[in-house]
Design a protein around this motif. Structure first.
Motif, short mmCIF file in Angstrom:
data_model
loop_
_atom_site.label_atom_id
_atom_site.label_comp_id
_atom_site.label_asym_id
_atom_site.label_seq_id
_atom_site.Cartn_x
_atom_site.Cartn_y
_atom_site.Cartn_z
N THR A 1 -8.06 -0.35 0.65
CA THR A 1 -7.28 0.15 1.79
C THR A 1 -7.63 1.61 2.02
O THR A 1 -7.46 2.45 1.13
CB THR A 1 -5.77 0.01 1.52
OG1 THR A 1 -5.47 -1.37 1.27
CG2 THR A 1 -4.96 0.49 2.71
N ARG A 2 -8.11 1.91 3.21
CA ARG A 2 -8.63 3.25 3.48
C ARG A 2 -7.59 4.35 3.26
O ARG A 2 -7.90 5.40 2.71
CB ARG A 2 -9.18 3.33 4.91
CG ARG A 2 -9.90 4.63 5.20
CD ARG A 2 -10.73 4.56 6.48
NE ARG A 2 -9.90 4.45 7.68
CZ ARG A 2 -9.86 3.38 8.46
NH1 ARG A 2 -10.57 2.31 8.16
NH2 ARG A 2 -9.11 3.36 9.54
N ARG A 3 -6.36 4.10 3.67
CA ARG A 3 -5.32 5.13 3.51
C ARG A 3 -5.08 5.43 2.04
O ARG A 3 -4.91 6.59 1.64
CB ARG A 3 -4.02 4.69 4.17
CG ARG A 3 -2.89 5.70 3.99
CD ARG A 3 -1.72 5.41 4.88
NE ARG A 3 -0.61 6.32 4.61
CZ ARG A 3 0.51 5.96 3.98
NH1 ARG A 3 0.65 4.72 3.55
NH2 ARG A 3 1.47 6.83 3.77
N VAL A 4 -5.06 4.39 1.22
CA VAL A 4 -4.85 4.58 -0.22
C VAL A 4 -6.00 5.38 -0.81
O VAL A 4 -5.81 6.31 -1.59
CB VAL A 4 -4.70 3.23 -0.94
CG1 VAL A 4 -4.57 3.43 -2.45
CG2 VAL A 4 -3.48 2.48 -0.41
N ALA B 1 -7.95 7.48 0.73
CA ALA B 1 -7.88 8.86 1.22
C ALA B 1 -6.88 9.69 0.41
O ALA B 1 -7.14 10.84 0.07
CB ALA B 1 -7.51 8.87 2.70
N VAL B 2 -5.73 9.10 0.10
CA VAL B 2 -4.72 9.80 -0.69
C VAL B 2 -5.23 10.00 -2.12
O VAL B 2 -4.97 11.04 -2.74
CB VAL B 2 -3.39 9.02 -0.68
CG1 VAL B 2 -2.38 9.66 -1.63
CG2 VAL B 2 -2.82 8.98 0.74
N ARG C 1 0.82 -1.22 0.00
CA ARG C 1 0.00 0.00 0.00
C ARG C 1 0.85 1.26 0.00
O ARG C 1 0.44 2.30 -0.53
CB ARG C 1 -0.94 0.01 1.20
CG ARG C 1 -0.26 0.21 2.55
CD ARG C 1 -1.26 0.39 3.67
NE ARG C 1 -0.59 0.75 4.90
CZ ARG C 1 -1.22 1.07 6.03
NH1 ARG C 1 -2.54 1.05 6.06
NH2 ARG C 1 -0.54 1.39 7.10
N ASN C 2 2.05 1.19 0.58
CA ASN C 2 2.91 2.37 0.61
C ASN C 2 3.38 2.74 -0.80
O ASN C 2 3.57 3.91 -1.10
CB ASN C 2 4.11 2.13 1.53
CG ASN C 2 3.70 2.02 2.98
OD1 ASN C 2 2.83 2.76 3.44
ND2 ASN C 2 4.29 1.09 3.71
N LEU D 1 -13.62 9.88 5.73
CA LEU D 1 -13.37 9.62 4.31
C LEU D 1 -14.50 10.19 3.46
O LEU D 1 -14.27 10.80 2.41
CB LEU D 1 -13.24 8.12 4.08
CG LEU D 1 -12.60 7.68 2.77
CD1 LEU D 1 -11.11 8.03 2.77
CD2 LEU D 1 -12.77 6.18 2.58
N VAL E 1 0.42 4.47 -2.46
CA VAL E 1 0.32 5.84 -1.95
C VAL E 1 1.36 6.72 -2.63
O VAL E 1 1.07 7.85 -3.05
CB VAL E 1 0.50 5.87 -0.42
CG1 VAL E 1 0.78 7.30 0.07
CG2 VAL E 1 -0.74 5.31 0.26
#
Length: 245
Positions: free
Chosen positions: A80-83, A85-86, A50-51, A117, A54
């Motif tokens: 993946t929520r972080r992905v 969001a970005v 995921r990093n 989100l 991102v």
């Protein structure tokens, strides 16, 4: 193919807090054409880390075109929520694409997602999250017109519109809010139409004297970070015109 290190260098250059300029970073990695940068980012969007995804979205945020749009759209559909969001943050250059706008609207409406989100997606559509310059795109205008029919979205929309320039589509929506039966919506829209706009105090981090003057003399719009400021600007001796406007 560009390496991960090359893409990390580009990401650093795109950061507002970096002293490295994008054109310098491009020279350092061999001046690849934009198509090559986008192609590498698209390949990276399929990475299981995921990093990495991102990182690629941080690069795609500053690109344009249909190919780059597909990468951002993949991010908006990422589980993946972080992905995701970005990807929302990366959507600012792609609001003329109906596919991006439709996905942002779907995220804003999805009650199964985290509220933060959903609010971020709505804020991007209204021009706030992306700090959109100029008028709303036709696709964003259509989506906001539909979202305005639901009471739960209306204040976030009008607050975002109050931060934008008074272009035709922005004006149309603000004028609709100005006739609202809700006192808060109506007051916010009327003030935005009456010669003021909402600004975030961090936009003036590079001009501490102006930042301080805004905090001391301007009305608070929301919390401790948003203020009302005259659209004509708040002149201050010694402040560059680009920041004083």
């Amino acid at each position: 193919m560009l390496s991960i290190a090359d893409m990390e260098l580009l990401r650093e250059a795109y950061s507002a807090y970096s002293e490295l300029r994008p054109e310098v970073a491009m020279r350092m990695i061999g001046n690849p054409p934009a198509e090559e940068v986008v192609a590498r980012a698209l390949a990276g969007m399929a990475d299981g880390d995921r990093n990495v995804r991102v990182l690629m979205l941080r690069i795609l945020q500053y690109q344009r075109g249909d190919a780059a749009m597909r990468g951002v759209l993949a991010g908006l559909n990422d589980e993946t929520r972080r992905v995701c969001a970005v990807a929302i943050q990366a959507s600012g250059n792609y609001l003329a694409h109906p596919e991006i706008v439709a996905r942002l609207e779907a995220i804003a409406r999805d009650a199964t997602l985290k509220l933060k989100l959903r609010r971020r997606a709505l804020s991007m559509l209204a021009g706030d999250e992306g700090r959109q310059q100029g008028d709303l795109t036709a696709a964003a205008f259509a989506a906001l017109t539909e979202l305005m029919k639901a009471p739960g979205y209306r204040f976030s929309i009008v607050f975002g519109l109050a931060r934008l320039e008074l272009r035709p589509r922005v004006l149309t929506l603000l004028e609709r809010f100005a006739d609202s039966t809700d006192e808060n919506e109506r007051a916010l829209a009327q003030r935005a139409l009456g010669g003021e706009r909402v600004i975030h105090i961090d936009a003036y981090a590079a001009a501490e004297s102006l930042r301080r003057r805004i905090a001391e003399t301007c009305d608070i719009a929301h919390g401790r970070m948003y203020y009302w400021r005259p659209r004509a600007g708040l002149p201050l001796d010694g402040v560059p015109p680009s920041l004083a406007e």
